[in-house]
Design a protein around this motif. Structure first.
Motif, PDB file in Angstrom:
ATOM      1  N   GLU A   1     -10.867 -15.567  10.183  1.00 49.05           N
ATOM      2  CA  GLU A   1     -11.796 -15.447  11.311  1.00 49.05           C
ATOM      3  C   GLU A   1     -11.113 -15.449  12.671  1.00 49.05           C
ATOM      4  O   GLU A   1     -11.744 -15.176  13.683  1.00 49.05           O
ATOM      5  CB  GLU A   1     -12.815 -16.594  11.241  1.00 49.05           C
ATOM      6  CG  GLU A   1     -13.768 -16.441  10.059  1.00 49.05           C
ATOM      7  CD  GLU A   1     -14.696 -17.627   9.904  1.00 49.05           C
ATOM      8  OE1 GLU A   1     -15.513 -17.622   8.977  1.00 49.05           O
ATOM      9  OE2 GLU A   1     -14.595 -18.577  10.719  1.00 49.05           O
ATOM     10  N   THR A   2      -9.836 -15.761  12.716  1.00 50.58           N
ATOM     11  CA  THR A   2      -9.139 -15.781  14.014  1.00 50.58           C
ATOM     12  C   THR A   2      -8.534 -14.423  14.352  1.00 50.58           C
ATOM     13  O   THR A   2      -8.060 -14.222  15.464  1.00 50.58           O
ATOM     14  CB  THR A   2      -8.021 -16.836  14.013  1.00 50.58           C
ATOM     15  OG1 THR A   2      -7.077 -16.507  12.982  1.00 50.58           O
ATOM     16  CG2 THR A   2      -8.586 -18.220  13.767  1.00 50.58           C
ATOM     17  N   THR A   3      -8.539 -13.510  13.402  1.00 54.58           N
ATOM     18  CA  THR A   3      -7.963 -12.190  13.653  1.00 54.58           C
ATOM     19  C   THR A   3      -8.788 -11.451  14.705  1.00 54.58           C
ATOM     20  O   THR A   3     -10.011 -11.501  14.688  1.00 54.58           O
ATOM     21  CB  THR A   3      -7.944 -11.354  12.362  1.00 54.58           C
ATOM     22  OG1 THR A   3      -7.265 -12.060  11.351  1.00 54.58           O
ATOM     23  CG2 THR A   3      -7.269 -10.004  12.594  1.00 54.58           C
ATOM     24  N   ARG A   4      -8.089 -10.781  15.587  1.00 52.41           N
ATOM     25  CA  ARG A   4      -8.770 -10.004  16.610  1.00 52.41           C
ATOM     26  C   ARG A   4      -8.261  -8.568  16.618  1.00 52.41           C
ATOM     27  O   ARG A   4      -7.111  -8.308  16.293  1.00 52.41           O
ATOM     28  CB  ARG A   4      -8.553 -10.629  18.003  1.00 52.41           C
ATOM     29  CG  ARG A   4      -9.277 -11.958  18.202  1.00 52.41           C
ATOM     30  CD  ARG A   4     -10.771 -11.727  18.248  1.00 52.41           C
ATOM     31  NE  ARG A   4     -11.539 -12.953  18.354  1.00 52.41           N
ATOM     32  CZ  ARG A   4     -12.050 -13.610  17.310  1.00 52.41           C
ATOM     33  NH1 ARG A   4     -11.855 -13.145  16.080  1.00 52.41           N
ATOM     34  NH2 ARG A   4     -12.763 -14.706  17.490  1.00 52.41           N
ATOM     35  N   LEU A   5      -9.162  -7.655  16.958  1.00 51.98           N
ATOM     36  CA  LEU A   5      -8.785  -6.253  17.097  1.00 51.98           C
ATOM     37  C   LEU A   5      -9.138  -5.795  18.500  1.00 51.98           C
ATOM     38  O   LEU A   5     -10.126  -6.251  19.084  1.00 51.98           O
ATOM     39  CB  LEU A   5      -9.605  -5.361  16.151  1.00 51.98           C
ATOM     40  CG  LEU A   5      -9.300  -5.288  14.676  1.00 51.98           C
ATOM     41  CD1 LEU A   5      -9.841  -6.508  13.957  1.00 51.98           C
ATOM     42  CD2 LEU A   5      -9.921  -4.041  14.085  1.00 51.98           C
ATOM     43  N   THR A   6      -8.365  -4.851  18.998  1.00 54.52           N
ATOM     44  CA  THR A   6      -8.767  -4.220  20.252  1.00 54.52           C
ATOM     45  C   THR A   6      -9.753  -3.101  19.902  1.00 54.52           C
ATOM     46  O   THR A   6      -9.899  -2.718  18.726  1.00 54.52           O
ATOM     47  CB  THR A   6      -7.557  -3.607  20.966  1.00 54.52           C
ATOM     48  OG1 THR A   6      -7.006  -2.575  20.127  1.00 54.52           O
ATOM     49  CG2 THR A   6      -6.492  -4.664  21.253  1.00 54.52           C
ATOM     50  N   ALA A   7     -10.386  -2.535  20.909  1.00 52.99           N
ATOM     51  CA  ALA A   7     -11.338  -1.451  20.683  1.00 52.99           C
ATOM     52  C   ALA A   7     -10.635  -0.236  20.065  1.00 52.99           C
ATOM     53  O   ALA A   7     -11.183   0.429  19.171  1.00 52.99           O
ATOM     54  CB  ALA A   7     -12.022  -1.072  21.993  1.00 52.99           C
ATOM     55  N   VAL A   8      -9.423   0.027  20.512  1.00 55.40           N
ATOM     56  CA  VAL A   8      -8.672   1.175  19.981  1.00 55.40           C
ATOM     57  C   VAL A   8      -8.348   0.948  18.504  1.00 55.40           C
ATOM     58  O   VAL A   8      -8.464   1.857  17.675  1.00 55.40           O
ATOM     59  CB  VAL A   8      -7.389   1.407  20.813  1.00 55.40           C
ATOM     60  CG1 VAL A   8      -6.502   2.449  20.155  1.00 55.40           C
ATOM     61  CG2 VAL A   8      -7.755   1.838  22.223  1.00 55.40           C
ATOM     62  N   GLU A   9      -7.934  -0.268  18.169  1.00 53.68           N
ATOM     63  CA  GLU A   9      -7.634  -0.584  16.768  1.00 53.68           C
ATOM     64  C   GLU A   9      -8.891  -0.464  15.906  1.00 53.68           C
ATOM     65  O   GLU A   9      -8.836  -0.004  14.764  1.00 53.68           O
ATOM     66  CB  GLU A   9      -7.057  -2.006  16.661  1.00 53.68           C
ATOM     67  CG  GLU A   9      -5.630  -2.113  17.177  1.00 53.68           C
ATOM     68  CD  GLU A   9      -5.175  -3.556  17.349  1.00 53.68           C
ATOM     69  OE1 GLU A   9      -6.045  -4.453  17.556  1.00 53.68           O
ATOM     70  OE2 GLU A   9      -3.956  -3.800  17.308  1.00 53.68           O
ATOM     71  N   LEU A  10     -10.023  -0.866  16.465  1.00 50.52           N
ATOM     72  CA  LEU A  10     -11.267  -0.755  15.715  1.00 50.52           C
ATOM     73  C   LEU A  10     -11.579   0.704  15.423  1.00 50.52           C
ATOM     74  O   LEU A  10     -11.943   1.072  14.297  1.00 50.52           O
ATOM     75  CB  LEU A  10     -12.418  -1.393  16.503  1.00 50.52           C
ATOM     76  CG  LEU A  10     -13.770  -1.282  15.798  1.00 50.52           C
ATOM     77  CD1 LEU A  10     -13.910  -2.348  14.719  1.00 50.52           C
ATOM     78  CD2 LEU A  10     -14.926  -1.424  16.796  1.00 50.52           C
ATOM     79  N   LYS A  11     -11.421   1.543  16.433  1.00 51.06           N
ATOM     80  CA  LYS A  11     -11.732   2.959  16.220  1.00 51.06           C
ATOM     81  C   LYS A  11     -10.779   3.575  15.197  1.00 51.06           C
ATOM     82  O   LYS A  11     -11.198   4.344  14.334  1.00 51.06           O
ATOM     83  CB  LYS A  11     -11.685   3.726  17.543  1.00 51.06           C
ATOM     84  CG  LYS A  11     -12.106   5.177  17.353  1.00 51.06           C
ATOM     85  CD  LYS A  11     -12.577   5.856  18.608  1.00 51.06           C
ATOM     86  CE  LYS A  11     -12.983   7.286  18.276  1.00 51.06           C
ATOM     87  NZ  LYS A  11     -13.444   8.043  19.440  1.00 51.06           N
ATOM     88  N   HIS A  12      -9.521   3.213  15.281  1.00 53.59           N
ATOM     89  CA  HIS A  12      -8.556   3.711  14.271  1.00 53.59           C
ATOM     90  C   HIS A  12      -8.980   3.283  12.881  1.00 53.59           C
ATOM     91  O   HIS A  12      -8.877   4.046  11.920  1.00 53.59           O
ATOM     92  CB  HIS A  12      -7.156   3.167  14.576  1.00 53.59           C
ATOM     93  CG  HIS A  12      -6.352   4.074  15.437  1.00 53.59           C
ATOM     94  ND1 HIS A  12      -6.022   5.363  15.078  1.00 53.59           N
ATOM     95  CD2 HIS A  12      -5.796   3.872  16.653  1.00 53.59           C
ATOM     96  CE1 HIS A  12      -5.327   5.929  16.051  1.00 53.59           C
ATOM     97  NE2 HIS A  12      -5.164   5.045  17.021  1.00 53.59           N
TER      98      HIS A  12
END
Lengths: 128, 317
Positions: free
Chosen positions: A35-46
């Motif tokens: 649950e501590t993992t984070r993604l940026t918006a760009v990583e999410l889109k990829h």
């Protein structure tokens, strides 16, 4: 034409549009094993594009998906996709099961052909 | 196979244009049809603070009650029927029940499947007794319940409230000042483009940021103008049609003064899990569940009304 006559000639128009929305909008929430993992918006889109490619190939990966809004704290995003691509996108999100070797799942919170509908979800009403 | 992948759930968008000066306009009746409002959102372009008369209406929506674990047969209580339901003005909706998973209950002047005002449902009648017996013994439905009464003053609801755990709530009002936004021409913009723009404003979606062109290609529909700012006010809770009617009257009054932009927008969202949407029409949610309308009011007393509905709903009135 006399000005009073113009006012009295009110224009009434009623049009019913069926399945005419060019886009569909999804509110999704990414749940990760860690649950501590984070993604940026760009990583999410990829990540979403990779899911489309896995299930629907290059044609799927070419689908234009817009990340309209993204909250990197809650991993919640508003997505826009052409209406013809909704089923491909939704099925891809459903079958995306891992992100960087950890289990994950996309929770689809709301889907609508109207972006305006996504800003008024009564399931968020908290009275406790 | 490819045809099925392209298909989406049926959705309808009803677009009406008319004038409030036309005595035949149906706006008031249509507003009345959405019994259970969850959120009302007002957008005032080129406005930094709402005038006092408008602010007053936004802060005076009817309060409502949350009753915990209400057995549904209590809605058939003869005292409650006589003092609250029969005189009219009572609205109720089950709380935190999902229509695609749970039983949902709505209380309106004309209940969907049980018309409490029908002669066969008079207290002591066969239909009434059969339903009461069923709800007490065979199908013991119990749910958290939202209840409201208009005009205000819950005196007629107090006997029912006193028997259960209840709390009173007032609708929550929030203000947001928006700056530097592009705005489409409301009269000439296509309905879907306009609703998308309004949705982006309501959801705080940023637009036209060149650095994020990879993320989103969302833009403002052309032709567009630049607004210096706007005021967005939202009210959330169990919101009743009479209060929305009052708000519309005050918005008309607001438009009578000289303004930089000659229009205002009002959006009313219905409850997603309400078993009824427009009037007595059934409402359902599986892959959609849209249940809202947007009203654009102009200074010349004309208006545009867009009513949206989903796959499991009937066409709006």
């Amino acid at each position: 034409m006399h000005a009073v006559d113009q006012k009295e000639e009110s224009v009434f128009q009623r049009v019913v549009l069926k399945n005419a929305s060019p886009f569909h909008y999804m509110k999704v929430h990414l749940v990760l094993e860690n649950e501590t993992t984070r993604l940026t918006a760009v990583e999410l889109k990829h990540f979403i594009i990779s899911g489309l490619k896995t299930l629907h190939g290059e044609v799927g990966a070419a689908l234009n998906v817009d990340v309209l809004k993204y909250d990197d704290d809650t991993l919640t995003a508003l997505l826009r996709v052409s209406s013809r691509g909704l089923v491909k996108l939704w099925s891809s999100l459903t079958l995306l099961g891992s992100y960087q070797n950890q289990a994950c799942a996309f929770r689809v919170l709301q889907v609508s052909p109207f972006l305006l509908a996504l800003s008024g979800n009564s399931r968020e009403l908290q009275l406790d | 196979m490819s045809v099925d992948l392209d298909r989406t759930p049926r959705n309808l968008l009803l677009c009406e244009r008319s004038s409030l000066l036309d005595q035949k306009n149906r706006l008031s009746a249509q507003v009345q049809q959405l019994h259970f409002g969850y959120k009302v959102s007002v957008l005032l372009p080129e406005c930094s603070s709402a005038p006092s008369h408008l602010d007053s209406v936004l802060n005076s929506f009817s309060s409502f009650y949350l009753i915990r674990k209400l057995p549904i047969y209590e809605l058939l209580d003869s005292d409650f029927l006589q003092k609250a339901v029969y005189p009219g003005g009572v609205y109720g909706l089950s709380y935190r029940t999902r229509i695609d998973e749970d039983n949902c209950v709505a209380l309106m002047p004309n209940v969907v499947s049980v018309d409490l005002t029908d002669s066969s449902m008079a207290t002591g009648g066969r239909g009434y007794m059969r339903l009461l017996t069923g709800l007490k013994s065979r199908l013991r439905l119990q749910t958290d319940f939202l209840l409201s009464h208009h005009p205000g003053g819950g005196a007629c609801l107090q006997p029912l409230l006193s028997r259960y755990d209840w709390s009173e709530h007032t609708p929550e009002v929030s203000h947001c000042h928006l700056t530097h936004l592009s705005c489409p021409a409301p009269r000439s913009c296509d309905p879907h483009g306009l609703l998308e723009w309004l949705g982006a404003v309501d959801a705080d979606v940023s637009r036209e940021d060149p650095s994020s062109s990879f993320l989103s290609s969302l833009t403002c529909p052309d032709p567009k103008t630049r607004l210096g700012g706007a005021l967005r006010v939202s009210v959330c809770g169990l919101l009743l049609p009479p209060d929305v009617q009052r708000l519309i009257q005050e918005l008309r009054r607001y438009l009578e003064q000289p303004l930089l932009e000659s229009w205002v927008s009002l959006t009313v969202h219905g409850f997603v899990d309400s078993p009824v949407s427009w009037g007595d029409g059934k409402h359902g949610v599986l892959r959609g569940g849209d249940n809202f309308y947007n009203l654009l009011l102009f200074q010349d007393h004309t208006y545009q009304l867009h009513l949206a509905t989903g796959a499991h709903d009937t066409c709006p009135p």
